[in-house]
Design a protein around this motif. Structure first.
Motif, PDB file in Angstrom:
ATOM      1  N   GLY A 145       0.840  -1.183   0.000  1.00 44.45           N
ATOM      2  CA  GLY A 145       0.000   0.000   0.000  1.00 44.45           C
ATOM      3  C   GLY A 145       0.877   1.236   0.000  1.00 44.45           C
ATOM      4  O   GLY A 145       2.114   1.140  -0.072  1.00 44.45           O
ATOM      5  N   THR A 147       1.501   3.285   2.397  1.00 43.26           N
ATOM      6  CA  THR A 147       2.372   3.398   3.573  1.00 43.26           C
ATOM      7  C   THR A 147       3.733   2.756   3.266  1.00 43.26           C
ATOM      8  O   THR A 147       4.782   3.391   3.459  1.00 43.26           O
ATOM      9  N   ASN A 150       5.583   4.765   0.612  1.00 40.53           N
ATOM     10  CA  ASN A 150       6.276   5.910   1.205  1.00 40.53           C
ATOM     11  C   ASN A 150       7.547   5.448   1.907  1.00 40.53           C
ATOM     12  O   ASN A 150       8.583   6.114   1.850  1.00 40.53           O
ATOM     13  N   HIS A 189      -0.046  13.296   5.419  1.00 37.15           N
ATOM     14  CA  HIS A 189      -0.878  12.167   5.849  1.00 37.15           C
ATOM     15  C   HIS A 189      -0.247  11.468   7.052  1.00 37.15           C
ATOM     16  O   HIS A 189       0.975  11.373   7.131  1.00 37.15           O
ATOM     17  N   THR A 191       0.187   8.508   7.781  1.00 46.74           N
ATOM     18  CA  THR A 191       1.080   7.376   7.503  1.00 46.74           C
ATOM     19  C   THR A 191       2.478   7.865   7.092  1.00 46.74           C
ATOM     20  O   THR A 191       3.451   7.126   7.244  1.00 46.74           O
ATOM     21  N   VAL A 238      -6.324  13.866   1.841  1.00 42.34           N
ATOM     22  CA  VAL A 238      -7.276  12.834   2.212  1.00 42.34           C
ATOM     23  C   VAL A 238      -8.663  13.414   2.552  1.00 42.34           C
ATOM     24  O   VAL A 238      -9.665  12.711   2.492  1.00 42.34           O
ATOM     25  N   ASP A 263       3.393  11.840  -2.277  1.00 38.73           N
ATOM     26  CA  ASP A 263       2.440  10.857  -1.765  1.00 38.73           C
ATOM     27  C   ASP A 263       1.152  11.046  -2.573  1.00 38.73           C
ATOM     28  O   ASP A 263       0.398  11.981  -2.347  1.00 38.73           O
ATOM     29  N   ALA A 265      -1.408   8.669  -3.023  1.00 40.52           N
ATOM     30  CA  ALA A 265      -2.166   7.433  -2.747  1.00 40.52           C
ATOM     31  C   ALA A 265      -3.363   7.280  -3.681  1.00 40.52           C
ATOM     32  O   ALA A 265      -3.571   6.243  -4.274  1.00 40.52           O
TER      33      ALA A 265
HETATM   34  C1  LIG Z   1      -4.600   6.197   2.102  1.00 42.12           C
HETATM   35  C2  LIG Z   1      -3.472   7.150   2.097  1.00 42.12           C
HETATM   36  C3  LIG Z   1      -2.218   6.757   2.565  1.00 42.12           C
HETATM   37  C4  LIG Z   1      -1.964   5.385   3.141  1.00 42.12           C
HETATM   38  O1  LIG Z   1      -2.131   4.418   2.159  1.00 42.12           O
HETATM   39  P1  LIG Z   1      -2.306   2.864   2.510  1.00 42.12           P
HETATM   40  O2  LIG Z   1      -2.499   2.231   1.190  1.00 42.12           O
HETATM   41  O3  LIG Z   1      -3.519   2.805   3.388  1.00 42.12           O
HETATM   42  O4  LIG Z   1      -1.093   2.402   3.210  1.00 42.12           O
HETATM   43  C5  LIG Z   1      -1.188   7.671   2.497  1.00 42.12           C
HETATM   44  N1  LIG Z   1      -1.384   8.899   1.988  1.00 42.12           N
HETATM   45  C6  LIG Z   1      -2.585   9.321   1.524  1.00 42.12           C
HETATM   46  C7  LIG Z   1      -2.727  10.698   0.977  1.00 42.12           C
HETATM   47  C8  LIG Z   1      -3.676   8.455   1.567  1.00 42.12           C
HETATM   48  O5  LIG Z   1      -4.864   8.846   1.084  1.00 42.12           O
END
Ligand SMILES: *Cc1c(COP(=O)(O)O)cnc(C)c1O
Length: 467
Positions: A145, A147, A150, A189, A191, A238, A263, A265
């Motif tokens: 994922g 996380t 990153n 974020h 994470t 997010v 990032d 995601a």
């Molecule tokens: C969801 C998200 C994450 C984390 O991603 P995972 O796939 O849940 O590990 C990191 N940054 C942003 C902006 C996100 O939307």
């Protein structure tokens, strides 16, 4: 002696057939069931809390038990009425790729352990780089994922920025190392903060950059960068979906040799749609990027992708060497991601991209953005307040006079089973957040969402202008 041996794999076939019929019945019911599980279904989960069986069970019965108690206790994220957490469902081709992958049981470590998964990774990497318009020389890692994406990108950044100062972090560690200068949006974020902790860089050891009202970094607030800076940017906040001015930041960073990470995601997918590509202009000038398959591309979970312009740094940070990992293991996935043994997770990305085609990806992104605009317009006309600029798939909703009642509104809509989304807090205001990320969602689902919100608002006497 008899040679009438039974093939043990016939058992697997029997279980797969029975699992498939449970799984297809589950998917068939999704559009009519409540998005959240019923209280009864959750209570019944106690029936799973038994001692481990002392004797072997019929595996078909094992899966039937799981299906009978488990299916009703799922949250229907695979359906089209889940608007929480920026996650989509699973595209039809990816459901198929998972089934095939379950039968294949491939070890996606190297050419020696799985030629098919290596080929799929190479092809999928090429497709993704071209779809996003990223440099063809990037290395690509398939991870669980964003996380973990990153994690590997920032590990590569740490390696590169310390190597320039004569420090080999892989062997020397961080104790006594030269300094790194970490710069990030105040809207980073959670994470990413976690990853900074995991890498020994410190989640609080960050120079924070102020953002505008939509949550994008203010370029004039960017501190002076140095050759050992790492700048953490975001494509897709997010809450608001805001995209940082990555191109402008990267131009400044390049002048001094600072590393820019994105990032993305879910927001990186803006680059794959002709309507939204302008929002992310210049992002290809960065040094590393990460996105999820399991969010906006609608693959199943455990699917993230990391891209790095500096393959050697990524390789140095992630390589796994051992005497038994030599022939056939050269330049393998094991040297691009943390895991040694892992699933062939690129299969899902490949299946998604192959089945959608470039036009299908474009359409998916466009449709979700249109659903977000539809919902925002309807809610605004009902007297709600939309707190973000709805340029992507995110809508942050508040109310001019009844902000404090919105948590109850969210509970009430979720309890109705019509939709599922969560509360949020944005720039000091309470409200709720809707994310339109699923390939399953139809216009009629968005209308159903709006009706459910109107009904709950009415019951809770939240002022709405019209219904
Ligand atoms: C969801 C998200 C994450 C984390 O991603 P995972 O796939 O849940 O590990 C990191 N940054 C942003 C902006 C996100 O939307």
């Amino acid at each position: 002696m008899t040679n009438h041996t039974v093939n043990p794999l016939h058992e697997s076939i029997r279980v797969m057939e029975s699992s498939l019929s449970s799984a297809t019945a589950y998917l068939d019911e999704l559009s009519s069931r409540s998005v959240a599980p019923s209280e009864q279904a959750v209570t019944d989960l106690a029936l799973l809390d038994t001692e481990m069986p002392t004797q072997a069970q019929d595996p078909v019965a094992t899966i039937e038990l799981l299906s009978r108690l488990g299916s009703p206790a799922t949250v229907a994220t695979a359906g089209g009425r889940f608007y929480g957490l920026v996650v989509g469902g699973s595209l039809p081709a990816t459901v198929g790729s998972r089934v095939l992958a379950a039968a294949w049981d491939q070890l996606a470590t190297s050419q020696a352990t799985s030629p098919i998964s290596m080929q799929i990774e190479r092809t999928t990497s090429k497709w993704l780089l071209s779809l996003f318009g990223l440099p063809a020389e990037c290395s690509v890692g398939f991870v669980s994922g964003t996380t973990m994406g990153n994690f590997i990108c920032l590990a590569a950044a740490r390696t590169a920025q310390l190597a320039k100062q004569g420090w080999d972090v892989e062997t020397q560690g961080l104790v006594g190392s030269p300094p790194l200068h970490i710069v990030a949006s105040e809207e980073i974020h959670v994470t990413v903060s976690k990853v900074l902790s995991m890498l020994g860089l410190g989640s609080a050891n960050v120079e924070k950059v102020k953002t505008d009202s939509n949550g994008a970094m203010l370029i004039d607030q960017l501190p002076e960068l140095t050759p050992h800076s790492i700048v953490l940017t975001q494509a897709g906040n997010v809450n608001s979906g805001a995209i940082d001015p990555i191109g402008a930041i990267a131009e400044q960073a390049r002048k001094v040799g600072a590393w820019v990470h994105v990032d993305g995601a879910f927001g990186l997918w803006a680059a794959a749609c002709h309507n939204t590509r302008d929002l992310i202009k210049g992002f290809e000038l960065a040094d590393s990027w990460v996105t999820d398959g399991h969010k906006w591309l609608n693959t199943p979970y455990d699917c993230g992708i990391a891209f790095c312009r500096h393959p050697q740094a990524m390789h140095n940070a992630m390589s796994t060497v051992a005497p038994y990992l030599s022939k056939g293991f050269e330049a393998a996935p094991k040297d691009m991601v943390p895991e040694l043994s892992r699933s062939a997770r690129a299969l899902d990305v490949w299946a998604a991209l192959h089945s959608l085609g470039v036009a299908g990806v474009d359409d998916l992104i466009q449709r979700c953005c249109r659903h977000a605009r539809m919902a925002a317009a309807a809610l605004r006309s009902m007297g709600f307040e939309i707190l973000n600029e709805v340029t992507l798939n995110q809508v942050v909703v508040s109310h001019p006079s009844q902000e404090s009642a919105l948590a109850n509104l969210v509970d009430s809509v979720c309890a109705s089973g019509e939709a599922w989304f969560g509360v949020t807090r944005w720039k000091g205001r309470d409200g709720f957040r809707l994310s339109f990320s699923s390939w399953v969602t139809q216009d009629s689902d968005v209308e159903r969402l709006i009706s459910a919100i109107a009904k709950s608002a009415d019951e809770l006497s939240i002022t709405v202008l019209s219904k």
